[in-house]
Design a protein around this motif. Structure first.
Motif, PDB file in Angstrom:
ATOM      1  N   THR A  78      -7.945  -0.531  -2.631  1.00 45.27           N
ATOM      2  CA  THR A  78      -7.303   1.042  -3.191  1.00 45.27           C
ATOM      3  C   THR A  78      -7.389   0.689  -4.425  1.00 45.27           C
ATOM      4  OG1 THR A  78      -6.190   1.135  -0.866  1.00 45.27           O
ATOM      5  CG2 THR A  78      -5.221   2.258  -2.705  1.00 45.27           C
ATOM      6  N   ARG A 125     -10.988   2.156  -5.866  1.00 43.47           N
ATOM      7  CA  ARG A 125     -10.992   3.408  -6.158  1.00 43.47           C
ATOM      8  C   ARG A 125      -9.881   4.324  -6.743  1.00 43.47           C
ATOM      9  NH1 ARG A 125     -11.220   3.270   0.859  1.00 43.47           N
ATOM     10  NH2 ARG A 125     -13.333   2.758   1.078  1.00 43.47           N
ATOM     11  N   GLN A 126      -8.582   4.275  -7.135  1.00 40.82           N
ATOM     12  CA  GLN A 126      -7.771   4.593  -7.512  1.00 40.82           C
ATOM     13  C   GLN A 126      -8.136   4.329  -8.836  1.00 40.82           C
ATOM     14  OE1 GLN A 126      -3.723   2.770  -8.135  1.00 40.82           O
ATOM     15  NE2 GLN A 126      -3.740   5.248  -7.313  1.00 40.82           N
ATOM     16  N   GLU A 130       1.285   3.903  -2.806  1.00 48.81           N
ATOM     17  CA  GLU A 130       0.444   4.902  -3.209  1.00 48.81           C
ATOM     18  C   GLU A 130       1.917   5.889  -3.104  1.00 48.81           C
ATOM     19  OE1 GLU A 130       0.022   7.817   1.409  1.00 48.81           O
ATOM     20  OE2 GLU A 130      -0.243   5.892   1.612  1.00 48.81           O
ATOM     21  N   LEU A 147       0.991  -1.274  -0.285  1.00 48.05           N
ATOM     22  CA  LEU A 147      -0.155   0.043   0.111  1.00 48.05           C
ATOM     23  C   LEU A 147       0.686   1.307  -0.172  1.00 48.05           C
ATOM     24  CD1 LEU A 147      -2.603  -1.251   2.814  1.00 48.05           C
ATOM     25  CD2 LEU A 147      -2.984  -0.530   0.242  1.00 48.05           C
ATOM     26  N   TYR A 192      -0.445  -2.646  -8.318  1.00 48.67           N
ATOM     27  CA  TYR A 192      -1.307  -3.004  -7.482  1.00 48.67           C
ATOM     28  C   TYR A 192      -1.864  -4.363  -7.900  1.00 48.67           C
ATOM     29  CZ  TYR A 192      -1.795   0.616  -3.754  1.00 48.67           C
ATOM     30  OH  TYR A 192      -1.342   1.457  -3.198  1.00 48.67           O
ATOM     31  N   ASP A 215      -6.975  -4.561   1.215  1.00 42.74           N
ATOM     32  CA  ASP A 215      -6.504  -2.871   1.217  1.00 42.74           C
ATOM     33  C   ASP A 215      -5.968  -2.472   0.233  1.00 42.74           C
ATOM     34  OD1 ASP A 215      -8.332  -3.162   3.735  1.00 42.74           O
ATOM     35  OD2 ASP A 215      -6.174  -3.554   4.675  1.00 42.74           O
ATOM     36  N   VAL A 216      -5.599  -3.954  -0.032  1.00 45.32           N
ATOM     37  CA  VAL A 216      -4.675  -3.317  -1.935  1.00 45.32           C
ATOM     38  C   VAL A 216      -6.370  -3.480  -3.297  1.00 45.32           C
ATOM     39  CG1 VAL A 216      -3.427  -4.299  -3.668  1.00 45.32           C
ATOM     40  CG2 VAL A 216      -2.192  -4.225  -1.585  1.00 45.32           C
ATOM     41  N   SER A 269       1.175   3.083 -10.744  1.00 42.36           N
ATOM     42  CA  SER A 269       0.269   2.351  -9.061  1.00 42.36           C
ATOM     43  C   SER A 269      -0.370   1.248  -9.515  1.00 42.36           C
ATOM     44  CB  SER A 269      -0.116   3.539  -8.604  1.00 42.36           C
ATOM     45  OG  SER A 269      -0.400   3.679  -7.487  1.00 42.36           O
ATOM     46  N   SER A 270      -1.229   1.684 -10.478  1.00 42.63           N
ATOM     47  CA  SER A 270      -2.561   0.880 -10.677  1.00 42.63           C
ATOM     48  C   SER A 270      -1.822  -0.413 -11.157  1.00 42.63           C
ATOM     49  CB  SER A 270      -3.079   1.542 -11.584  1.00 42.63           C
ATOM     50  OG  SER A 270      -4.131   2.741 -11.484  1.00 42.63           O
TER      51      SER A 270
END
Length: 138
Positions: free
Chosen positions: A81, A84-85, A51, A47, A65, A77-78, A61-62
């Motif tokens: 995230t 949402r991203q 970030e 995470l 992940y 949680d990943v 970043s995407s």
């Protein structure tokens, strides 16, 4: 910090956090990457790394992940995230896929279903993407 404990993922993680706070992005990326190489399934380090990457390049970043989730599909949680991203990047189909994966993986967890409903509500505002919002909730 990490120099005294080169084989400690936690020391590299803390150094990455400090570097991020000091806006030393490259050092933060290096240290979070080292923490992940020492402990590849550590979701908190992933995470942080994502970030930091998002500050430089949200697409990278995407991608990071997604790669992490291939190896660690239970990293909720990943996945949240990432969802949402993707929504922020207007990749509504990708966001929906991630939210649905969360909801299917935890059918009794109201938080994931609520996030999916909220996402659908937000999606209705975006007229060009409406067709992907019409699939009913299970």
């Amino acid at each position: 910090m990490a120099a005294d404990y080169p084989k400690s993922a936690e020391a590299h993680y803390v150094t990455a956090q400090a570097a991020k706070s000091a806006q030393q992005t490259q050092l933060a990326l290096n240290e979070s990457s080292t923490a992940l190489s020492l402990q590849p399934d550590w979701e908190l380090a992933a995470l942080l790394h994502g970030e930091i990457l998002a500050q430089v390049d949200p697409e990278k970043s995407s991608q990071f992940y997604r790669q992490f989730l291939k190896k660690n599909p239970k990293a909720k949680d990943v996945r949240i995230t990432l969802a949402r991203q993707l929504a922020n990047q207007k990749d509504y189909a990708g966001a929906r896929k991630e939210f649905e994966h969360l909801a299917e993986g935890a059918p009794t967890a109201a938080e994931y279903h609520l996030q999916l409903v909220c996402w659908r509500w937000k999606c209705r505002i975006c007229k060009p993407q409406r067709s992907i919002c019409r699939k009913p909730l299970h």
